[in-house]
Design a protein around this motif. Structure first.
Motif, PDB file in Angstrom:
ATOM      1  N   GLY A 134       0.828  -1.214   0.000  1.00  0.00           N
ATOM      2  CA  GLY A 134       0.000   0.000   0.000  1.00  0.00           C
ATOM      3  C   GLY A 134       0.856   1.255   0.000  1.00  0.00           C
ATOM      4  O   GLY A 134       0.540   2.241  -0.687  1.00  0.00           O
ATOM      5  N   ALA A 135       1.939   1.216   0.792  1.00  0.00           N
ATOM      6  CA  ALA A 135       2.830   2.376   0.844  1.00  0.00           C
ATOM      7  C   ALA A 135       3.505   2.604  -0.503  1.00  0.00           C
ATOM      8  O   ALA A 135       3.658   3.747  -0.962  1.00  0.00           O
ATOM      9  CB  ALA A 135       3.881   2.161   1.939  1.00  0.00           C
ATOM     10  N   ILE A 136       3.892   1.493  -1.165  1.00  0.00           N
ATOM     11  CA  ILE A 136       4.526   1.607  -2.480  1.00  0.00           C
ATOM     12  C   ILE A 136       3.566   2.222  -3.487  1.00  0.00           C
ATOM     13  O   ILE A 136       3.915   3.130  -4.258  1.00  0.00           O
ATOM     14  CB  ILE A 136       5.013   0.232  -2.970  1.00  0.00           C
ATOM     15  N   VAL A 137       2.339   1.743  -3.496  1.00  0.00           N
ATOM     16  CA  VAL A 137       1.329   2.274  -4.410  1.00  0.00           C
ATOM     17  C   VAL A 137       1.075   3.747  -4.124  1.00  0.00           C
ATOM     18  O   VAL A 137       0.973   4.584  -5.041  1.00  0.00           O
ATOM     19  CB  VAL A 137       0.016   1.469  -4.296  1.00  0.00           C
ATOM     20  N   LEU A 138       0.979   4.113  -2.835  1.00  0.00           N
ATOM     21  CA  LEU A 138       0.731   5.505  -2.462  1.00  0.00           C
ATOM     22  C   LEU A 138       1.867   6.416  -2.916  1.00  0.00           C
ATOM     23  O   LEU A 138       1.634   7.508  -3.458  1.00  0.00           O
ATOM     24  CB  LEU A 138       0.554   5.612  -0.942  1.00  0.00           C
ATOM     25  N   ILE A 139       3.106   5.960  -2.720  1.00  0.00           N
ATOM     26  CA  ILE A 139       4.263   6.753  -3.135  1.00  0.00           C
ATOM     27  C   ILE A 139       4.255   6.942  -4.651  1.00  0.00           C
ATOM     28  O   ILE A 139       4.514   8.044  -5.177  1.00  0.00           O
ATOM     29  CB  ILE A 139       5.574   6.091  -2.674  1.00  0.00           C
ATOM     30  N   VAL A 144       1.675   6.885  -6.671  1.00  0.00           N
ATOM     31  CA  VAL A 144       0.598   7.808  -7.017  1.00  0.00           C
ATOM     32  C   VAL A 144       1.019   9.248  -6.736  1.00  0.00           C
ATOM     33  O   VAL A 144       0.767  10.159  -7.546  1.00  0.00           O
ATOM     34  CB  VAL A 144      -0.690   7.468  -6.252  1.00  0.00           C
ATOM     35  N   LEU A 145       1.678   9.482  -5.598  1.00  0.00           N
ATOM     36  CA  LEU A 145       2.129  10.829  -5.248  1.00  0.00           C
ATOM     37  C   LEU A 145       3.157  11.349  -6.244  1.00  0.00           C
ATOM     38  O   LEU A 145       3.129  12.520  -6.641  1.00  0.00           O
ATOM     39  CB  LEU A 145       2.705  10.832  -3.828  1.00  0.00           C
ATOM     40  N   ILE A 146       4.078  10.482  -6.642  1.00  0.00           N
ATOM     41  CA  ILE A 146       5.118  10.901  -7.602  1.00  0.00           C
ATOM     42  C   ILE A 146       4.495  11.259  -8.941  1.00  0.00           C
ATOM     43  O   ILE A 146       4.797  12.312  -9.531  1.00  0.00           O
ATOM     44  CB  ILE A 146       6.168   9.791  -7.782  1.00  0.00           C
ATOM     45  N   ILE A 147       3.607  10.396  -9.424  1.00  0.00           N
ATOM     46  CA  ILE A 147       2.948  10.666 -10.710  1.00  0.00           C
ATOM     47  C   ILE A 147       2.110  11.931 -10.632  1.00  0.00           C
ATOM     48  O   ILE A 147       2.122  12.777 -11.538  1.00  0.00           O
ATOM     49  CB  ILE A 147       2.079   9.462 -11.129  1.00  0.00           C
ATOM     50  N   GLY A 148       1.401  12.104  -9.509  1.00  0.00           N
ATOM     51  CA  GLY A 148       0.574  13.301  -9.332  1.00  0.00           C
ATOM     52  C   GLY A 148       1.409  14.566  -9.298  1.00  0.00           C
ATOM     53  O   GLY A 148       1.033  15.597  -9.874  1.00  0.00           O
TER      54      GLY A 148
END
Length: 261
Positions: A19-24, A26-30
């Motif tokens: 979950g943390a990997i996915v969140l990171i 998403v944040l980078i792409i955003g």
């Protein structure tokens, strides 16, 4: 085997890490998308040439080019139409971001005026210096017989006498009638090849001669171009000519046409 795999992904530690990997991610792409939108990264255009346009014309061209224009200053150029764009920043051809503001200097709609000085009795050099100080330009020189060579006898504008104290539009050309004594009735044609237009005209006048026919290359399209143009050909430099004679010049913006000095 499947049970072991399900057990691996059902572990809360693994789920949290994933979950943390996915969140990171998403944040980078955003952040990259937001940065691209803010800076308009990779979205640039070429600044159009707004010179010699009205403000309304410049605004229409700016919309098509996806930039903005803002009038920030004005000058008075006699040869340029009132309200026309004289200069811009950034310059035409510069690479700018979409939505960038291009700052315009326009030619004043209301001409500025100055007081005509009394030049009668002045030497040629004194008269030309006074004209420059008042924001006026030297027009044509003509000569009549008089004991004092190159002393001002009359000052005129448009063929008519102009009195000291009259209000004249800044940048106006003032013609001078000068004395011509029995001696010193000729001068040498100065070499003006390699000079810009304004400097060449001043140099011709300093030799007590007039600017004759001016031929601009086809690529010279407006007043701004003309002031940056350079003389590449002229009438007989060094030749003897009667005071008040004319010198023809040819101008270009192409450095390859200018002879080596």
């Amino acid at each position: 085997m499947a049970k072991g795999s399900n057990g691996f992904f059902s572990n809360w530690i693994v789920r949290n890490i994933l979950g943390a990997i996915v969140l990171i991610a998403v944040l980078i792409i955003g952040a990259q998308i937001a940065l691209s939108l803010i800076t308009r990264h990779g979205k640039t255009v070429t600044a159009p040439d707004f010179t010699n346009m009205t403000v309304a014309e410049a605004q229409e061209v700016a919309r098509e080019a996806q930039v903005n224009v803002k009038v920030t200053d004005s000058v008075f150029i006699k040869r340029l139409g009132a309200g026309m764009v004289y200069r811009q920043s950034p310059k035409a051809g510069a690479t700018v971001k979409k939505g960038r503001s291009i700052f315009l200097t326009i030619n004043s709609i209301v001409p500025r005026k100055t007081v005509m000085p009394n030049l009668v009795g002045y030497s040629f050099g004194e008269a030309t210096a006074e004209l420059r100080n008042r924001g006026l330009a030297l027009g044509r020189l003509s000569y009549v017989r008089d004991i004092a060579t190159n002393n001002v006898l009359y000052q005129k504008q448009g063929g008519k006498d102009i009195a000291a104290g009259d209000l004249v539009v800044s940048g106006s050309e003032i013609d001078l009638v000068l004395g011509l004594g029995p001696d010193g009735t000729t001068t040498s044609v100065p070499k003006v090849i390699g000079m810009k237009f304004t400097r060449a005209v001043d140099t011709i006048h300093d030799s007590y001669l007039n600017l004759g026919r001016v031929t601009f290359d086809p690529g010279i399209r407006n007043y701004s171009d003309s002031t940056n143009a350079v003389v590449y050909k002229q009438d007989n430099p060094g030749a003897s000519r009667t005071l008040g004679g004319s010198v023809n010049i040819w101008l270009t913006l192409d450095p390859e046409k200018i002879p080596a000095q």
